[in-house]
Scaffold this active site. Sequence first.
Site, PDB file in Angstrom:
ATOM      1  N   GLY A 184       0.839  -1.198   0.000  1.00 28.39           N
ATOM      2  CA  GLY A 184       0.000   0.000   0.000  1.00 28.39           C
ATOM      3  C   GLY A 184       0.867   1.237   0.000  1.00 28.39           C
ATOM      4  O   GLY A 184       2.097   1.134   0.109  1.00 28.39           O
ATOM      5  N   LYS A 185       0.294   2.375  -0.156  1.00 29.98           N
ATOM      6  CA  LYS A 185       1.052   3.635  -0.072  1.00 29.98           C
ATOM      7  C   LYS A 185       0.074   4.782   0.069  1.00 29.98           C
ATOM      8  O   LYS A 185      -1.064   4.673  -0.363  1.00 29.98           O
ATOM      9  CB  LYS A 185       1.886   3.837  -1.345  1.00 29.98           C
ATOM     10  CG  LYS A 185       3.054   4.785  -1.180  1.00 29.98           C
ATOM     11  CD  LYS A 185       4.232   4.074  -0.579  1.00 29.98           C
ATOM     12  CE  LYS A 185       5.461   4.937  -0.515  1.00 29.98           C
ATOM     13  NZ  LYS A 185       6.656   4.099  -0.353  1.00 29.98           N
TER      14      LYS A 185
END
Length: 434
Positions: free
Chosen positions: A119-120
Site C-alpha cells: 500500500g502507499k
Amino acid sequence: MATRDTMRAVREQIVKPRINPFEMMLHQLDLARAHTNIPGGIWEILCRPERALEVSVPITRDDGEIEVFTGYRVQYSSARGPCKGGIRYHPGVTLDEVKALAGWMAWKCALVNIPYGGGKGGIACDPTRLSERELERMTRCYTARILPLIGPKQDIPAPDVNTNASIMNWIVDTASALRGEAVPGIVTGKSIELGGALGRREATGRGVVFTAIGILQRLGIDVTQARIAVQGFGNVGSIAAQLLAKQGAKVVGISDVSCGYYCPNGFDIDDVIRYVETSPGHLLAGYSTPGMEEITNDDLFTLDVDVLIPAALEAQITSRNAANVQAKVIVEGANGPTTPEADLILAEEETVVVPDILANAGGVVCSYFEWVQNIQCFAWEEKETNQRLGRVMQRALTEVWDLSQERQISLRLAAFVLGVERVAQAIRLRGVFL
Ligand code: GLU
C-alpha cells in the site's frame, strides 16, 4: 510576457514530459511477465490496485485561512497480508504516483518474504511551506479521512519522503482517540517511546548498505576502495553514506534538492549530517569543507565512481542521462529512480543495477519487526533487530542474484519475477471471492 524561466519550464515540459510512475511500474511488470507463467486472469489482478481512496484534507492555516490539500491511500494488494507502505508529503504526489509506489511495495514485501501486501499514501503538498502546527493539523485530518482503511490488520502506514516519526506519532494519537483504544500497531516508524523499533530510522539506509556490500563482494570490488555518490541526503541517503563511510568507502559526491557537492578526497559524512541537523530545511545548501566543489544534480550522476546511490525520487535516471552514468553499480535507495528506457541503456553499458524493491527493502523489513513487537507488546534490543535485518536482506539478495545468474537476466527482472510470482501464488491459493 513570459519570463525566460517560464519559457524554459514550458520548453522542458514539451521536450521532457513528466514520466508517469504508474505506467513505469506497469512496464516493469510487463517485462517480468515473459519470465513467469502466471495465467491471464491473475495477471489482470496484478495490473491494478485493489482499492484507491482520494480524500480532501482541509486545514486552518496559522493565519486563519482555510487551505485544502488532496491526499490518497492506495491498497495495491492484500493477497499476502495486510497492506503496508509509507506516506509521502510532496508537491509531486499524484494518484498515479501513489498507485505505482503501492505496487512496488507489494512486490517488495513479497520479495523479502514478509507477510504483507502493498500500500502507499501521500498528500500533494509542500511541507516546507507549513509550520509544525499546520503539519500536525494536516496529518490528523488526513488520518481521520483514511481511518476506515487503515489498521494493524488492514493497512499499516509508515514514513516515506518528508514524513518521519513525529508524523507517525500524530497518526497513532489521532487513530487511538477516534477508535477509543490504543492502536500503536496502526503505523510503523513511530518514536521508540510510543512503541517504535530501535533501529527503524536507520533501517532503509542500513539495508542499502547490506545490499551494496553483498553486490560489491560478488563483483570482486573492495568496499574500502570504493568511491560512492549519493543523490538525496534524507533518511535513506545520509544513513547509507554514513554506514558506507564507516566501512572505509569514500563518499565523494552528495546532493539534495538544494544543491550538490563533489569532494575527491571524500566527505566527512558525520560532519555533513551534523550540518543538516540544524540547517534551514535540513538541506545541504551552505555546507562547506576544504577541497569541495559545487556540482549540479546532473553532474552527480556522471561522477567517476564505483557506486551511485539514487536516494531521492522516482525517474531520476532516464534515457536523457543514463548513457553518461560512469558508476559500475547503481544501488537504488529510492523507489523507482531508474526508468525502463534507462535500464536498457545501463544494461548495454554493463552497469549493474540493484533494484529498489531489493535494495531499499530494509525499511519495511524493520517495520515488520516493529509491528511484530507491537502485537506481542515486547520490545527487542537493537542488536537483535539489526542481525535479523541482515539475515533477511542476505537471503533476498542471494535469491535475486542466483535467479539472475541462472536465467541470465537483470537483477531487476529477477527481483520482479520472484516478488510478483509470490503475490500471484497467494492469489491462486486464496481463489477469487465472488
Ligand atoms: N517508505 C518505505 C518504503 O518505501 C518504508 C515503508 C514501510 O516501512 O512500510 O519502503
